[in-house]
Design an enzyme around this catalytic site. Structure first.
Site, PDB file in Angstrom:
ATOM      1  N   ARG A 149       1.013  -0.935  -0.077  1.00 20.64           N
ATOM      2  CA  ARG A 149      -0.114  -0.259  -0.448  1.00 20.64           C
ATOM      3  C   ARG A 149       1.274   1.255   0.052  1.00 20.64           C
ATOM      4  O   ARG A 149       2.502   1.269   0.685  1.00 20.64           O
ATOM      5  CB  ARG A 149      -0.493  -0.388   1.311  1.00 20.64           C
ATOM      6  CG  ARG A 149      -1.877  -1.281   1.375  1.00 20.64           C
ATOM      7  CD  ARG A 149      -3.105  -1.570   3.149  1.00 20.64           C
ATOM      8  NE  ARG A 149      -3.884  -2.331   2.792  1.00 20.64           N
ATOM      9  CZ  ARG A 149      -2.981  -3.323   3.889  1.00 20.64           C
ATOM     10  NH1 ARG A 149      -2.191  -3.474   3.900  1.00 20.64           N
ATOM     11  NH2 ARG A 149      -3.988  -4.192   3.674  1.00 20.64           N
ATOM     12  N   LYS A 173      -2.240  -2.618   8.214  1.00 20.26           N
ATOM     13  CA  LYS A 173      -3.852  -1.833   8.219  1.00 20.26           C
ATOM     14  C   LYS A 173      -3.386  -2.900   9.925  1.00 20.26           C
ATOM     15  O   LYS A 173      -3.279  -3.662  10.375  1.00 20.26           O
ATOM     16  CB  LYS A 173      -4.998  -2.340   7.839  1.00 20.26           C
ATOM     17  CG  LYS A 173      -5.061  -1.337   6.619  1.00 20.26           C
ATOM     18  CD  LYS A 173      -6.115  -1.691   6.044  1.00 20.26           C
ATOM     19  CE  LYS A 173      -6.585  -1.528   4.911  1.00 20.26           C
ATOM     20  NZ  LYS A 173      -7.998  -1.125   3.846  1.00 20.26           N
ATOM     21  N   HIS A 245      -2.504   2.327  -5.381  1.00 23.70           N
ATOM     22  CA  HIS A 245      -3.230   1.780  -5.430  1.00 23.70           C
ATOM     23  C   HIS A 245      -3.029   0.347  -6.852  1.00 23.70           C
ATOM     24  O   HIS A 245      -2.714  -1.135  -6.920  1.00 23.70           O
ATOM     25  CB  HIS A 245      -3.875   1.411  -5.005  1.00 23.70           C
ATOM     26  CG  HIS A 245      -4.889   0.423  -3.564  1.00 23.70           C
ATOM     27  ND1 HIS A 245      -4.334   0.874  -2.581  1.00 23.70           N
ATOM     28  CD2 HIS A 245      -5.629  -0.709  -3.548  1.00 23.70           C
ATOM     29  CE1 HIS A 245      -3.851  -0.497  -1.530  1.00 23.70           C
ATOM     30  NE2 HIS A 245      -5.452  -1.018  -2.496  1.00 23.70           N
ATOM     31  N   ARG A 248      -0.598  -1.920  -6.885  1.00 21.25           N
ATOM     32  CA  ARG A 248      -0.693  -3.440  -6.179  1.00 21.25           C
ATOM     33  C   ARG A 248      -1.938  -4.603  -6.353  1.00 21.25           C
ATOM     34  O   ARG A 248      -2.039  -4.949  -6.581  1.00 21.25           O
ATOM     35  CB  ARG A 248      -0.955  -2.608  -4.665  1.00 21.25           C
ATOM     36  CG  ARG A 248      -2.129  -3.534  -3.617  1.00 21.25           C
ATOM     37  CD  ARG A 248      -2.414  -2.828  -1.879  1.00 21.25           C
ATOM     38  NE  ARG A 248      -3.009  -3.433  -1.240  1.00 21.25           N
ATOM     39  CZ  ARG A 248      -2.591  -4.351   0.036  1.00 21.25           C
ATOM     40  NH1 ARG A 248      -1.175  -5.159  -0.346  1.00 21.25           N
ATOM     41  NH2 ARG A 248      -2.734  -5.162   0.820  1.00 21.25           N
ATOM     42  N   HIS A 271      -4.230  -9.244   3.510  1.00 21.66           N
ATOM     43  CA  HIS A 271      -5.630  -9.427   3.766  1.00 21.66           C
ATOM     44  C   HIS A 271      -5.734 -10.742   4.767  1.00 21.66           C
ATOM     45  O   HIS A 271      -5.127 -11.445   5.207  1.00 21.66           O
ATOM     46  CB  HIS A 271      -6.163 -10.123   2.428  1.00 21.66           C
ATOM     47  CG  HIS A 271      -5.975  -8.935   1.280  1.00 21.66           C
ATOM     48  ND1 HIS A 271      -6.186  -9.789   0.324  1.00 21.66           N
ATOM     49  CD2 HIS A 271      -6.440  -7.587   1.464  1.00 21.66           C
ATOM     50  CE1 HIS A 271      -5.723  -8.195  -0.877  1.00 21.66           C
ATOM     51  NE2 HIS A 271      -5.979  -7.173   0.140  1.00 21.66           N
ATOM     52  N   TYR A 280      -9.178 -10.700  -6.855  1.00 19.82           N
ATOM     53  CA  TYR A 280      -7.362 -10.977  -8.383  1.00 19.82           C
ATOM     54  C   TYR A 280      -8.021 -11.860  -9.120  1.00 19.82           C
ATOM     55  O   TYR A 280      -6.480 -12.126 -10.185  1.00 19.82           O
ATOM     56  CB  TYR A 280      -6.243 -10.300  -7.631  1.00 19.82           C
ATOM     57  CG  TYR A 280      -6.143  -9.109  -6.535  1.00 19.82           C
ATOM     58  CD1 TYR A 280      -5.804  -8.179  -7.307  1.00 19.82           C
ATOM     59  CD2 TYR A 280      -6.431  -9.021  -5.624  1.00 19.82           C
ATOM     60  CE1 TYR A 280      -6.209  -6.355  -6.748  1.00 19.82           C
ATOM     61  CE2 TYR A 280      -6.682  -8.064  -4.478  1.00 19.82           C
ATOM     62  CZ  TYR A 280      -6.018  -6.788  -5.326  1.00 19.82           C
ATOM     63  OH  TYR A 280      -5.956  -5.622  -5.210  1.00 19.82           O
TER      64      TYR A 280
END
Length: 299
Positions: A149, A173, A245, A248, A271, A280
């Site tokens: 990110r 995150k 992004h 990514r 994730h 994806y």
């Protein structure tokens, strides 16, 4: 309790108990600001603890009339629900006014993805006679190599860079740490940047451990990385709407197309849920058609 006190307490909760990043906390607080803005616009004086379900429905009708997208409305509702969940936890209210509020149905939009040639074209457009572009090349190679990110890129620390084992440690995150592989090309350009540019900079106190620095010797801003990529896209005439992004998204999609394991990609991207990574698994339609033509027994 007035709005300022409520937001201050909510901010502390998000920071201390949920360990959210600064950007996530600011996003939640902006959601609560929307309630205040709605009340001010309609000349209403209602304290946070006195808000009703009807007030929240009126708010959503208002933002919808203003043209707020369904995805943004869903984000707003999520923030409001978190705020009132916090008030319940703190025993400041006994009934959650947001409990019956439902988010609008949103279509899941597939992200724009760059082809390998487009990634190479963007990076090749950098004028390496300028020192900042030696840094920029190292940054873009790192973005694409490791699927970071933008916030993870600008926060990357030298102390978390392990070229001997080809890994970097990322704080993602919720301050969750993960180890991500980094490729030879990215490591090569990081080494060039450190030797030819970074080692000759005057670095501000407290900024010494950040990998990528601006001309003032401090860490980069998110907007600077956004602007760099937008400028490169314009320079090569790329018509796609891209951002950091996008690198990514492209990293993950290219791995999927190459046959990489979905669980491995989930780990690399950081994730929590595999369903987030599954977006994806969309492949370029031409790629799919070509695969069918080449490998289906009836073709």
């Amino acid at each position: 309790m007035d709005w300022q006190s409520a937001k201050k307490a909510f901010k502390n909760y998000l920071k201390l108990e949920r360990s959210l990043s600064k950007n996530s906390i600011e996003a939640y607080l902006r959601d609560i600001d929307k309630i205040e803005q709605f009340l001010i616009y309609h000349d209403k004086s209602i304290a946070p603890l006195k808000i009703t379900t009807q007030d929240l429905k009126d708010l959503l009708q208002w933002v919808n009339q203003l043209g707020m997208l369904a995805t943004s409305q869903a984000r707003l509702i999520s923030g409001i629900k978190s705020f009132y969940k916090f008030l319940i936890i703190e025993d400041l209210i006994t009934k959650d006014p947001s409990a019956l509020i439902e988010a609008p149905k949103t279509r899941r939009k597939l992200p724009d993805v760059l082809t390998v040639e487009e990634v190479e074209g963007l990076i090749a457009a950098l004028d390496l006679s300028k020192p900042e572009n030696i840094r920029n090349k190292a940054m873009l190679e790192t973005l694409y190599s490791s699927g970071l990110r933008v916030s993870e890129l600008i926060e990357l620390k030298i102390s978390n860079y392990f070229p001997d084992v080809e890994f970097i440690k990322i704080s993602g995150k919720g301050n969750k740490e993960r180890l991500v592989p980094i490729g030879d090309t990215a490591m090569k350009h990081i080494a060039i940047y450190r030797q030819t540019v970074r080692n000759h900079q005057e670095i501000k106190k407290g900024q010494e451990d950040f990998m990528f620095l601006n001309r003032r010797g401090t860490k980069l801003s998110r907007i600077m990385v956004f602007m760099l990529i937008k400028d490169l896209a314009q320079k090569i005439g790329l018509q796609k709407n891209i951002s950091p992004h996008t690198f990514r998204h492209s990293f993950a999609t290219h791995l999927i197309e190459g046959g990489a394991d979905l669980r491995a990609i989930q780990e690399m991207l950081g994730h929590e849920s595999i369903t987030t990574t599954e977006i994806y698994t969309h492949l370029d339609r031409d790629f799919l058609k070509q695969t069918i033509k080449e490998f289906h027994p009836r073709n």
